[in-house]
Design a protein around this motif. Structure first.
Motif, short mmCIF file in Angstrom:
data_model
loop_
_atom_site.label_atom_id
_atom_site.label_comp_id
_atom_site.label_asym_id
_atom_site.label_seq_id
_atom_site.Cartn_x
_atom_site.Cartn_y
_atom_site.Cartn_z
N VAL A 72 0.82 -1.21 0.00
CA VAL A 72 0.00 0.00 0.00
C VAL A 72 0.86 1.27 0.00
N ILE A 73 1.75 1.39 0.96
CA ILE A 73 2.53 2.63 1.09
C ILE A 73 3.46 2.83 -0.10
N PRO A 74 4.26 1.82 -0.52
CA PRO A 74 5.10 2.02 -1.70
C PRO A 74 4.30 2.40 -2.95
N ALA A 75 3.14 1.77 -3.14
CA ALA A 75 2.33 2.06 -4.33
C ALA A 75 1.79 3.48 -4.30
N LEU A 76 1.32 3.92 -3.14
CA LEU A 76 0.77 5.27 -3.04
C LEU A 76 1.85 6.34 -3.17
N GLU A 77 3.06 6.04 -2.72
CA GLU A 77 4.16 7.00 -2.86
C GLU A 77 4.41 7.34 -4.32
N VAL A 78 4.32 6.34 -5.18
CA VAL A 78 4.55 6.55 -6.61
C VAL A 78 3.47 7.43 -7.22
N LEU A 79 2.23 7.32 -6.71
CA LEU A 79 1.09 8.02 -7.31
C LEU A 79 0.78 9.36 -6.65
N ARG A 80 1.39 9.63 -5.51
CA ARG A 80 0.95 10.74 -4.68
C ARG A 80 0.96 12.08 -5.41
N SER A 81 1.95 12.32 -6.24
CA SER A 81 2.08 13.63 -6.90
C SER A 81 0.95 13.89 -7.90
N ASP A 82 0.32 12.83 -8.42
CA ASP A 82 -0.77 13.00 -9.39
C ASP A 82 -2.15 12.92 -8.74
N LEU A 83 -2.19 12.71 -7.45
CA LEU A 83 -3.48 12.51 -6.76
C LEU A 83 -4.04 13.84 -6.28
N HIS A 84 -5.25 14.17 -6.73
CA HIS A 84 -5.90 15.42 -6.32
C HIS A 84 -6.25 15.33 -4.83
N GLY A 95 -5.76 -7.09 6.96
CA GLY A 95 -4.80 -6.55 7.92
C GLY A 95 -5.08 -5.10 8.27
N MET A 96 -4.29 -4.61 9.23
CA MET A 96 -4.42 -3.23 9.71
C MET A 96 -3.03 -2.62 9.86
N GLY A 97 -3.02 -1.28 9.95
CA GLY A 97 -1.76 -0.59 10.16
C GLY A 97 -1.38 0.36 9.04
N THR A 98 -2.03 0.23 7.89
CA THR A 98 -1.69 1.13 6.78
C THR A 98 -2.41 2.47 6.89
N ALA A 99 -3.60 2.48 7.47
CA ALA A 99 -4.41 3.70 7.49
C ALA A 99 -3.70 4.84 8.22
N GLU A 100 -3.03 4.52 9.32
CA GLU A 100 -2.32 5.56 10.07
C GLU A 100 -1.27 6.23 9.20
N ILE A 101 -0.55 5.43 8.42
CA ILE A 101 0.51 5.98 7.57
C ILE A 101 -0.07 6.75 6.40
N VAL A 102 -1.10 6.19 5.76
CA VAL A 102 -1.73 6.88 4.63
C VAL A 102 -2.30 8.22 5.07
N ALA A 103 -2.94 8.26 6.23
CA ALA A 103 -3.52 9.51 6.73
C ALA A 103 -2.45 10.58 6.94
N SER A 104 -1.26 10.17 7.37
CA SER A 104 -0.18 11.15 7.59
C SER A 104 0.46 11.58 6.27
N ARG A 105 0.53 10.66 5.29
CA ARG A 105 1.13 10.99 3.99
C ARG A 105 0.18 11.78 3.10
N LEU A 106 -1.13 11.54 3.25
CA LEU A 106 -2.14 12.23 2.44
C LEU A 106 -3.12 12.95 3.37
N PRO A 107 -2.64 13.96 4.09
CA PRO A 107 -3.47 14.56 5.14
C PRO A 107 -4.70 15.31 4.63
N ASN A 108 -4.71 15.69 3.35
CA ASN A 108 -5.84 16.46 2.82
C ASN A 108 -6.90 15.60 2.15
N ASN A 109 -6.59 14.34 1.91
CA ASN A 109 -7.54 13.47 1.21
C ASN A 109 -8.52 12.80 2.16
N PRO A 110 -9.79 12.71 1.77
CA PRO A 110 -10.72 11.89 2.55
C PRO A 110 -10.25 10.44 2.53
N LEU A 111 -10.23 9.80 3.70
CA LEU A 111 -9.77 8.42 3.80
C LEU A 111 -10.90 7.55 4.32
#
Length: 295
Positions: A72-84, A95-111
């Motif tokens: 999840v995190i490696p894939a989103l890192e590649v796409l982050r610059s193009d994500l509105h 599993g669990m544990g990715t949401a905390e990281i995604v929320a910090s990396r994409l703080p403006n996006n609805p999660l």
């Protein structure tokens, strides 16, 4: 809506096809380098979807993430610059544990977090089979995600049944508990889910679930120990002929989601100063198996 599915494996392909058939503009992001990919669900008419197109991502209203937890995190890192920043990110994986990281990396996006019990199987590179009718739960993780309950209708129109759960973390914890009980054991012993109902596995499952329930209680969940036991054995029975995702990963020498299933449980146990030796033993066994492939 404009929807991008990141990771068109079995579940991702099932949702991509279903959302397309429901009238949405669906595109894919995958490891395949082609700019378009054919996709077929069961014996239905094949469709062709755009793949790895930045413009699709830039215009996306929803990014449905169906890659496995470790990706999840490696894939989103590649796409982050193009994500509105208004794009809704929906995480749908074991599993669990990715949401905390995604929320910090994409703080403006609805999660939004999702869990599904639909069964899907990749029959070939471009065909997926819908092997079991299930249901899906969605729920907000951050404040903007909490405002996205309209997604329930969007997803339900494509692949029912879908429910909006204001306490989605409770549902994810229950699924995590079930995965902690079933996945490592089926992977280590290379057995189908239903074989865990055998008397030989009963003492181990009892110990695992005792530990899991202690952690869940400390996390604020009110599920009783007997209710947890019932849920686990119901899944074992309902999926008796299935091979868990971890079983398949270990069988095919692929890294599993153990860090985001049992590993996450162990992390939370340590936070609450709880000992979970049975779960730790299974965790170490899976890690040793994975390490043996590269040693």
């Amino acid at each position: 809506m404009n929807i991008v599915v990141l990771g068109p494996g079995a579940i991702g392909s099932l949702w991509a096809y279903s959302l397309h058939q429901a009238g949405h503009t669906v595109a894919l992001y995958s490891k395949q380098e082609h700019d378009k990919l054919p996709l077929q669900l069961d014996g239905n008419t094949p469709i062709t979807l755009a793949n790895n197109q930045p413009v699709s991502l830039q215009n996306a209203d929803v990014l449905l993430v169906t890659v496995k937890a470790p990706q999840v995190i490696p894939a989103l890192e590649v796409l982050r610059s193009d994500l509105h920043p208004d794009c809704i990110v929906v995480l749908m994986h074991n599993g669990m544990g990715t949401a905390e990281i995604v929320a910090s990396r994409l703080p403006n996006n609805p999660l939004v977090l999702a869990t599904t019990t639909h069964g899907a199987l990749r029959q070939s590179r471009h065909q997926v089979l819908h092997t079991g009718q299930g249901s899906t739960q969605l729920g907000g993780y951050n404040s903007k995600g909490n405002q996205c309950d309209f997604l329930q209708q969007v997803f339900a129109h494509a692949l029912p049944d879908v429910y909006w759960n204001e306490n989605i973390l409770d549902a994810l914890w229950l699924k995590l508990a079930i995965n902690c009980a079933i996945n490592p054991l089926t992977a280590i012993h290379q057995v189908k889910n239903g074989q865990l109902a055998d008397e030989a596995f009963k003492p181990t499952l009892h110990q695992l679930l005792d530990e899991v329930h202690q952690v869940m209680t400390c996390e604020g969940l009110t599920l009783s120990r007997n209710e947890l036991n019932t849920h686990v054995y119901n899944v074992i029975q309902a999926t008796a002929e299935n091979r868990s995702s971890m079983h398949q990963d270990i069988c095919h020498h692929r890294l599993s989601e153990i860090d985001f299933i049992t590993g996450y449980l162990i992390q939370k146990a340590h936070d609450h100063q709880l000992d979970v030796p049975s779960n730790e033993a299974l965790y170490q066994q899976i890690k040793r198996i994975e390490k043996s492939w590269t040693s």
